[in-house]
Scaffold this motif. Structure first.
Motif, PDB file in Angstrom:
ATOM      1  N   SER A 154       0.859  -1.195   0.000  1.00  0.00           N
ATOM      2  CA  SER A 154       0.000   0.000   0.000  1.00  0.00           C
ATOM      3  C   SER A 154       0.892   1.240   0.000  1.00  0.00           C
ATOM      4  O   SER A 154       2.070   1.164   0.384  1.00  0.00           O
TER       5      SER A 154
ATOM      6  N   SER B  51       0.662   3.403   2.112  1.00  0.00           N
ATOM      7  CA  SER B  51       0.961   3.690   3.523  1.00  0.00           C
ATOM      8  C   SER B  51       2.291   3.044   3.957  1.00  0.00           C
ATOM      9  O   SER B  51       2.820   3.372   5.009  1.00  0.00           O
ATOM     10  N   ASP B  52       2.831   2.137   3.132  1.00  0.00           N
ATOM     11  CA  ASP B  52       4.131   1.521   3.442  1.00  0.00           C
ATOM     12  C   ASP B  52       5.308   2.380   2.959  1.00  0.00           C
ATOM     13  O   ASP B  52       6.459   2.122   3.323  1.00  0.00           O
TER      14      ASP B  52
HETATM   15  C1  RP5 Z   1      -1.168  -4.154   3.822  1.00  0.00           C
HETATM   16  O1  RP5 Z   1      -2.093  -3.577   4.675  1.00  0.00           O
HETATM   17  C2  RP5 Z   1      -0.279  -3.037   3.377  1.00  0.00           C
HETATM   18  O2  RP5 Z   1       0.980  -3.540   3.070  1.00  0.00           O
HETATM   19  C3  RP5 Z   1      -0.258  -2.099   4.529  1.00  0.00           C
HETATM   20  O3  RP5 Z   1       0.888  -2.294   5.350  1.00  0.00           O
HETATM   21  C4  RP5 Z   1      -1.504  -2.468   5.320  1.00  0.00           C
HETATM   22  C5  RP5 Z   1      -2.502  -1.335   5.416  1.00  0.00           C
HETATM   23  O4  RP5 Z   1      -2.821  -0.884   4.117  1.00  0.00           O
HETATM   24  P1  RP5 Z   1      -3.735   0.410   3.914  1.00  0.00           P
HETATM   25  O5  RP5 Z   1      -5.047   0.095   4.584  1.00  0.00           O
HETATM   26  O6  RP5 Z   1      -3.014   1.560   4.561  1.00  0.00           O
HETATM   27  O7  RP5 Z   1      -3.862   0.581   2.423  1.00  0.00           O
HETATM   28  O8  RP5 Z   1      -1.780  -4.771   2.732  1.00  0.00           O
END
Ligand code: RP5
Length: 164
Positions: free
Chosen positions: A12, A14-15
């Protein structure tokens, strides 16, 4: 720009703030990389297409970062013979232990080289990727040797600064 030999895959956006620490290392070593966002759960077809075509495109090593039910690195490893390095993201609910265990506990035959949780894992993932490239790239091998020497010199300097 030369063809990317490293692919950095994020579960994501967010990573990204965490993985930027690792991207800095690749940039310092002037190794070109491909950066993509795809999710094992939310966009499995993207993951499949990437993993099935990565080797043909010249990618030599994949770094995959994900958090929570962090299956991204494992799914990529199931679809390619390339070495896959997993970086477990820190999470608010379980401090990244969820990410760590779901990245590291792979079945026989489908390993993921799993780094530490969070930014230190992101940085070491890049060093590990460089070490893999350094097996066949003398320039990277030489730069890694110099890097390791600097690490040693830092420790020696810290000892000199110690006042007892
Ligand atoms: C995982 O879920 C992603 O790698 C990330 O660390 C986590 C949260 O993702 P978001 O909800 O911020 O898109 O798949």
């Amino acid at each position: 720009m030369t063809k990317p030999r490293v692919a950095v895959i994020l579960g994501s956006d967010s990573d990204l703030p965490t993985m930027e620490e690792g991207l800095k290392v690749l940039k310092d070593f002037k190794v070109s990389f491909e950066l993509r966002i795809m999710s094992a759960h939310r966009s499995p077809d993207l993951v499949h297409d990437f993993a099935r075509s990565a080797e043909k495109k010249g990618i030599k090593v994949v770094i995959a970062a994900a958090g929570g039910a962090a299956h991204l690195a494992g799914v990529i490893a199931s679809l390619t013979r390339l070495p896959v390095i997993g970086v477990p993201m820190e999470t608010s609910s379980l401090s990244g232990m969820d990410s760590l265990l779901s990245t590291v506990q792979m079945p026989y035959g489908v390993p993921v080289a799993t780094m530490a949780i969070g930014k230190s894992g992101a940085r070491n993932a890049s060093i590990f990727a460089l070490q893999i490239l350094g097996l066949t790239d003398k320039k990277i091998a030489g730069e890694l040797n110099a890097f390791k020497k600097r690490l040693e010199a830092d420790v020696i300097a810290k000892n000199k600064k110690l006042k007892l």
